[in-house]
Design a protein around this motif. Sequence first.
Motif, PDB file in Angstrom:
ATOM      1  N   THR A   1       0.831  -1.199   0.000  1.00 42.60           N
ATOM      2  CA  THR A   1       0.000   0.000   0.000  1.00 42.60           C
ATOM      3  C   THR A   1       0.867   1.252   0.000  1.00 42.60           C
ATOM      4  O   THR A   1       0.596   2.210  -0.740  1.00 42.60           O
ATOM      5  N   PHE A   2       1.918   1.247   0.803  1.00 44.49           N
ATOM      6  CA  PHE A   2       2.831   2.390   0.847  1.00 44.49           C
ATOM      7  C   PHE A   2       3.375   2.701  -0.536  1.00 44.49           C
ATOM      8  O   PHE A   2       3.491   3.863  -0.931  1.00 44.49           O
TER       9      PHE A   2
ATOM     10  N   ALA B   1      12.262   4.841  -2.711  1.00 45.53           N
ATOM     11  CA  ALA B   1      11.672   5.967  -3.428  1.00 45.53           C
ATOM     12  C   ALA B   1      12.375   7.261  -3.002  1.00 45.53           C
ATOM     13  O   ALA B   1      12.706   7.435  -1.824  1.00 45.53           O
ATOM     14  N   HIS B   2      12.581   8.157  -3.954  1.00 47.74           N
ATOM     15  CA  HIS B   2      13.286   9.411  -3.656  1.00 47.74           C
ATOM     16  C   HIS B   2      12.559  10.237  -2.608  1.00 47.74           C
ATOM     17  O   HIS B   2      13.185  10.998  -1.868  1.00 47.74           O
ATOM     18  N   ASP B   3      11.233  10.069  -2.498  1.00 48.67           N
ATOM     19  CA  ASP B   3      10.466  10.866  -1.535  1.00 48.67           C
ATOM     20  C   ASP B   3      10.123  10.107  -0.247  1.00 48.67           C
ATOM     21  O   ASP B   3       9.307  10.558   0.542  1.00 48.67           O
TER      22      ASP B   3
ATOM     23  N   HIS C   1      16.093   9.034   5.927  1.00 47.65           N
ATOM     24  CA  HIS C   1      16.736   9.597   7.119  1.00 47.65           C
ATOM     25  C   HIS C   1      17.602   8.516   7.789  1.00 47.65           C
ATOM     26  O   HIS C   1      18.742   8.784   8.182  1.00 47.65           O
ATOM     27  N   LEU C   2      17.061   7.311   7.911  1.00 47.47           N
ATOM     28  CA  LEU C   2      17.840   6.195   8.466  1.00 47.47           C
ATOM     29  C   LEU C   2      18.941   5.774   7.504  1.00 47.47           C
ATOM     30  O   LEU C   2      20.098   5.610   7.906  1.00 47.47           O
ATOM     31  N   TYR C   3      18.607   5.580   6.240  1.00 46.75           N
ATOM     32  CA  TYR C   3      19.585   5.084   5.266  1.00 46.75           C
ATOM     33  C   TYR C   3      20.798   5.990   5.165  1.00 46.75           C
ATOM     34  O   TYR C   3      21.929   5.514   5.011  1.00 46.75           O
TER      35      TYR C   3
END
Length: 146
Positions: free
Chosen positions: A24-25, A120-122, A128-130
């Motif tokens: 879904t995300f 995804a770029h957005d 933030h974690l990566y």
Amino acid sequence: MTTIAALTSADFDEWNPLWQGYLTFYKSEIARDVTEATFVRMVADQELHGAIARDDQGLAIGFVHWLTHAGTWTTATYCYLEDLFVSPHSRGGGTGRQLIEHVCAWAAAAGSEKVYWLTAHDNGSARHLYDKVAEHTGFVHYEMLV
């Protein structure tokens, strides 16, 4: 305390709602038979691998899926972290990092040279974690259906 363990056939009923949340995300749908076949392949732990994260009460809160493949720039394998998801109510507690570390430990033991993934770029919360745990390579992803 979050625990990470390999997927077992008994995990399907808890894994599937997380999987559906992940789909879904990404605004995607996958046929039920493909979902079931993919889960069976991950439980077999041969070509596809999967792990589930559980909170201190034993509730499934996330998963990670990965595979290895040969590379032309190494004699070792590369490990592709294909899917990573933590339920929205459990984010920010370190589960995503633990899932990545689980794959990295597995990959090191399997002799892989690196672990890599796409997002995804957005996808700001994930990125933030990566950005803390890995290097952004700057590559742009393309694909073609065949």
